[in-house]
Motif scaffolding. Structure first.
Motif, PDB file in Angstrom:
ATOM      1  N   GLY A 182     -94.537-124.604   6.093  1.00  0.00           N
ATOM      2  CA  GLY A 182     -93.560-123.529   6.030  1.00  0.00           C
ATOM      3  C   GLY A 182     -92.857-123.393   7.362  1.00  0.00           C
ATOM      4  O   GLY A 182     -93.356-123.843   8.400  1.00  0.00           O
ATOM      5  N   ARG A 183     -91.706-122.764   7.335  1.00  0.00           N
ATOM      6  CA  ARG A 183     -90.932-122.560   8.555  1.00  0.00           C
ATOM      7  C   ARG A 183     -91.461-121.358   9.330  1.00  0.00           C
ATOM      8  O   ARG A 183     -91.727-120.315   8.748  1.00  0.00           O
ATOM      9  CB  ARG A 183     -89.459-122.339   8.217  1.00  0.00           C
ATOM     10  CG  ARG A 183     -88.778-123.534   7.563  1.00  0.00           C
ATOM     11  CD  ARG A 183     -87.362-123.180   7.136  1.00  0.00           C
ATOM     12  NE  ARG A 183     -86.718-124.301   6.486  1.00  0.00           N
ATOM     13  CZ  ARG A 183     -85.933-125.178   7.118  1.00  0.00           C
ATOM     14  NH1 ARG A 183     -85.714-125.035   8.426  1.00  0.00           N
ATOM     15  NH2 ARG A 183     -85.386-126.182   6.471  1.00  0.00           N
ATOM     16  N   LEU A 184     -91.582-121.518  10.620  1.00  0.00           N
ATOM     17  CA  LEU A 184     -92.016-120.431  11.494  1.00  0.00           C
ATOM     18  C   LEU A 184     -90.918-120.105  12.492  1.00  0.00           C
ATOM     19  O   LEU A 184     -90.377-121.006  13.136  1.00  0.00           O
ATOM     20  CB  LEU A 184     -93.284-120.806  12.267  1.00  0.00           C
ATOM     21  CG  LEU A 184     -94.608-120.874  11.517  1.00  0.00           C
ATOM     22  CD1 LEU A 184     -95.714-121.324  12.461  1.00  0.00           C
ATOM     23  CD2 LEU A 184     -94.948-119.528  10.913  1.00  0.00           C
ATOM     24  N   ALA A 185     -90.598-118.827  12.612  1.00  0.00           N
ATOM     25  CA  ALA A 185     -89.688-118.376  13.662  1.00  0.00           C
ATOM     26  C   ALA A 185     -90.495-118.234  14.953  1.00  0.00           C
ATOM     27  O   ALA A 185     -91.719-118.056  14.912  1.00  0.00           O
ATOM     28  CB  ALA A 185     -89.059-117.047  13.282  1.00  0.00           C
ATOM     29  N   PRO A 186     -89.852-118.321  16.104  1.00  0.00           N
ATOM     30  CA  PRO A 186     -90.587-118.173  17.369  1.00  0.00           C
ATOM     31  C   PRO A 186     -91.417-116.890  17.423  1.00  0.00           C
ATOM     32  O   PRO A 186     -92.524-116.885  17.969  1.00  0.00           O
ATOM     33  CB  PRO A 186     -89.474-118.174  18.415  1.00  0.00           C
ATOM     34  CG  PRO A 186     -88.375-118.976  17.792  1.00  0.00           C
ATOM     35  CD  PRO A 186     -88.434-118.645  16.324  1.00  0.00           C
ATOM     36  N   ALA A 187     -90.908-115.807  16.833  1.00  0.00           N
ATOM     37  CA  ALA A 187     -91.625-114.531  16.884  1.00  0.00           C
ATOM     38  C   ALA A 187     -92.851-114.505  15.973  1.00  0.00           C
ATOM     39  O   ALA A 187     -93.666-113.582  16.059  1.00  0.00           O
ATOM     40  CB  ALA A 187     -90.681-113.394  16.499  1.00  0.00           C
ATOM     41  N   ASP A 188     -92.997-115.511  15.089  1.00  0.00           N
ATOM     42  CA  ASP A 188     -94.129-115.537  14.172  1.00  0.00           C
ATOM     43  C   ASP A 188     -95.413-116.016  14.838  1.00  0.00           C
ATOM     44  O   ASP A 188     -96.497-115.857  14.273  1.00  0.00           O
ATOM     45  CB  ASP A 188     -93.831-116.447  12.980  1.00  0.00           C
ATOM     46  CG  ASP A 188     -92.697-115.927  12.113  1.00  0.00           C
ATOM     47  OD1 ASP A 188     -92.386-114.731  12.220  1.00  0.00           O
ATOM     48  OD2 ASP A 188     -92.125-116.719  11.343  1.00  0.00           O
ATOM     49  N   ALA A 189     -95.296-116.644  15.997  1.00  0.00           N
ATOM     50  CA  ALA A 189     -96.471-117.227  16.648  1.00  0.00           C
ATOM     51  C   ALA A 189     -96.845-116.440  17.899  1.00  0.00           C
ATOM     52  O   ALA A 189     -95.981-115.933  18.621  1.00  0.00           O
ATOM     53  CB  ALA A 189     -96.194-118.682  17.011  1.00  0.00           C
ATOM     54  N   VAL A 190     -98.144-116.332  18.121  1.00  0.00           N
ATOM     55  CA  VAL A 190     -98.658-115.679  19.326  1.00  0.00           C
ATOM     56  C   VAL A 190     -99.751-116.559  19.910  1.00  0.00           C
ATOM     57  O   VAL A 190    -100.330-117.399  19.215  1.00  0.00           O
ATOM     58  CB  VAL A 190     -99.222-114.270  19.030  1.00  0.00           C
ATOM     59  CG1 VAL A 190     -98.126-113.347  18.515  1.00  0.00           C
ATOM     60  CG2 VAL A 190    -100.363-114.346  18.018  1.00  0.00           C
ATOM     61  N   GLN A 191    -100.053-116.366  21.165  1.00  0.00           N
ATOM     62  CA  GLN A 191    -101.089-117.143  21.828  1.00  0.00           C
ATOM     63  C   GLN A 191    -102.303-116.261  22.090  1.00  0.00           C
ATOM     64  O   GLN A 191    -102.188-115.198  22.700  1.00  0.00           O
ATOM     65  CB  GLN A 191    -100.562-117.721  23.137  1.00  0.00           C
ATOM     66  CG  GLN A 191    -101.362-118.895  23.661  1.00  0.00           C
ATOM     67  CD  GLN A 191    -100.711-119.553  24.851  1.00  0.00           C
ATOM     68  OE1 GLN A 191    -100.325-118.857  25.794  1.00  0.00           O
ATOM     69  NE2 GLN A 191    -100.566-120.869  24.813  1.00  0.00           N
ATOM     70  N   ILE A 192    -103.447-116.715  21.619  1.00  0.00           N
ATOM     71  CA  ILE A 192    -104.701-115.988  21.825  1.00  0.00           C
ATOM     72  C   ILE A 192    -105.697-116.946  22.458  1.00  0.00           C
ATOM     73  O   ILE A 192    -106.021-117.989  21.881  1.00  0.00           O
ATOM     74  CB  ILE A 192    -105.248-115.431  20.497  1.00  0.00           C
ATOM     75  CG1 ILE A 192    -104.259-114.442  19.879  1.00  0.00           C
ATOM     76  CG2 ILE A 192    -106.602-114.753  20.716  1.00  0.00           C
ATOM     77  CD1 ILE A 192    -104.693-113.877  18.543  1.00  0.00           C
ATOM     78  N   ASP A 193    -106.165-116.591  23.645  1.00  0.00           N
ATOM     79  CA  ASP A 193    -107.109-117.438  24.380  1.00  0.00           C
ATOM     80  C   ASP A 193    -106.596-118.869  24.509  1.00  0.00           C
ATOM     81  O   ASP A 193    -107.354-119.844  24.381  1.00  0.00           O
ATOM     82  CB  ASP A 193    -108.490-117.436  23.701  1.00  0.00           C
ATOM     83  CG  ASP A 193    -109.152-116.071  23.742  1.00  0.00           C
ATOM     84  OD1 ASP A 193    -108.845-115.291  24.671  1.00  0.00           O
ATOM     85  OD2 ASP A 193    -109.964-115.772  22.843  1.00  0.00           O
ATOM     86  N   GLY A 194    -105.294-118.986  24.733  1.00  0.00           N
ATOM     87  CA  GLY A 194    -104.709-120.297  24.943  1.00  0.00           C
ATOM     88  C   GLY A 194    -104.410-121.079  23.689  1.00  0.00           C
ATOM     89  O   GLY A 194    -103.949-122.230  23.761  1.00  0.00           O
ATOM     90  N   VAL A 195    -104.658-120.494  22.538  1.00  0.00           N
ATOM     91  CA  VAL A 195    -104.430-121.184  21.267  1.00  0.00           C
ATOM     92  C   VAL A 195    -103.270-120.521  20.539  1.00  0.00           C
ATOM     93  O   VAL A 195    -103.241-119.299  20.389  1.00  0.00           O
ATOM     94  CB  VAL A 195    -105.692-121.149  20.381  1.00  0.00           C
ATOM     95  CG1 VAL A 195    -105.426-121.847  19.044  1.00  0.00           C
ATOM     96  CG2 VAL A 195    -106.866-121.789  21.097  1.00  0.00           C
TER      97      VAL A 195
END
Length: 217
Positions: A12-25
Motif C-alpha cells: 500500500g502507499r504510505l505518505a511521509p506522515a504515516d511513518a514514525v520512528q520508534i527506537d530507531g525502527v
C-alpha cells in the motif's frame, strides 16, 4: 501482496506522515496501523471496532483515522462503519465484541462506564454498560472476563476476594432497583448475550417488541 508461513505482506502507499520512528525502527503510526488492521480484520465489524476502541484508548486521533477511510481500498466500508461507533471508554476486546453484537442486533446503544451512587451519595459501581429511561429505571450489563476479578486486586488479595467484592457490589446495585445482566466470553461466542439484554429492556418497556431500537436512526 504475498503470504508466508508467519507473515502476510499487504502492499500500500504510505505518505511521509504515516511513518514514525520508534527506537530507531521505522513503523506506521498508531492511526495508520489501527486503520489497516481494522480493514483487514478476519473478524469483520467486531474486529474493526475492537481495534479502533483500543486505538482511541491509546490516544489515537479519530479524525486522522477517518481521513484514511475516505480512500477507496479493500475493507474500507467495514472500517468506516466501525469507526463511527468506536469509543475509548470500551476497556477491552470483550467489551468491544459485546457492543458490536448489540449494534448488529439493533439494540439501543448503552452508556459506557457510568458511575452509579446510592441515595447517600456513596459510590456503588461503574458497570460496563448502562441503559436508562426517562423515569430513572436502569439496566446494566457486565462482561465477566477474568481480568475483571484480577485487575483491581490489592496486595495479598485472592481472586476469591475479588469475586466476593463483585457480588457485594451487584447486591448494592440490585438494592437500588438496577437490573444486572452478566455474560462471559462463552456467551458472546454463542451469541447468548443479546437475547438476555433484549429481554430485560423489553420487560421495562425500553424497547418495543415489534420494533427494537435502531442505533442508526
Amino acid at each position: 501482496g504475498y503470504r508466508r508461513g508467519h507473515r502476510y505482506l499487504h502492499p500500500g502507499r504510505l505518505a511521509p506522515a504515516d511513518a514514525v520512528q520508534i527506537d530507531g525502527v521505522w513503523v506506521t503510526g498508531i492511526e495508520r496501523t489501527a486503520f489497516d488492521v481494522a480493514r483487514s480484520s478476519p473478524h469483520g465489524f467486531a474486529g474493526a471496532l475492537a481495534v479502533f476502541d483500543a486505538a482511541l484508548r491509546a490516544g489515537a486521533d479519530r479524525d486522522r483515522m477517518a481521513g484514511f477511510a475516505r480512500r477507496p481500498q479493500t475493507g474500507v466500508a467495514v472500517a468506516r462503519r466501525a469507526l463511527l461507533y468506536a469509543d475509548s471508554l470500551s476497556e477491552n476486546p470483550g467489551e468491544s465484541l459485546g457492543r458490536a453484537q448489540m449494534i448488529e442486533a439493533g439494540l439501543p446503544m448503552p452508556r459506557l462506564q457510568c458511575e452509579i451512587y446510592d441515595i447517600d451519595g456513596d459510590f456503588v459501581g461503574r458497570p460496563d454498560y448502562e441503559w436508562r429511561d426517562g423515569s430513572g429505571r436502569r439496566v446494566v450489563g457486565e462482561f465477566d472476563g477474568v481480568g475483571k476479578y484480577l485487575k483491581y486486586l490489592s496486595a495479598g488479595e485472592s481472586a476469591e476476594t475479588a469475586i466476593r467484592r463483585e457480588k457485594e457490589r451487584e447486591g448494592r446495585l440490585q438494592d437500588l432497583g438496577v437490573i444486572v445482566v452478566r455474560w462471559t466470553w462463552r456467551d458472546l461466542q454463542r451469541r447468548r448475550m443479546v437475547p438476555r439484554v433484549r429481554a430485560q429492556l423489553l420487560a421495562l418497556g425500553m424497547i418495543e417488541s415489534s420494533d427494537p431500537a435502531n442505533p442508526a436512526a
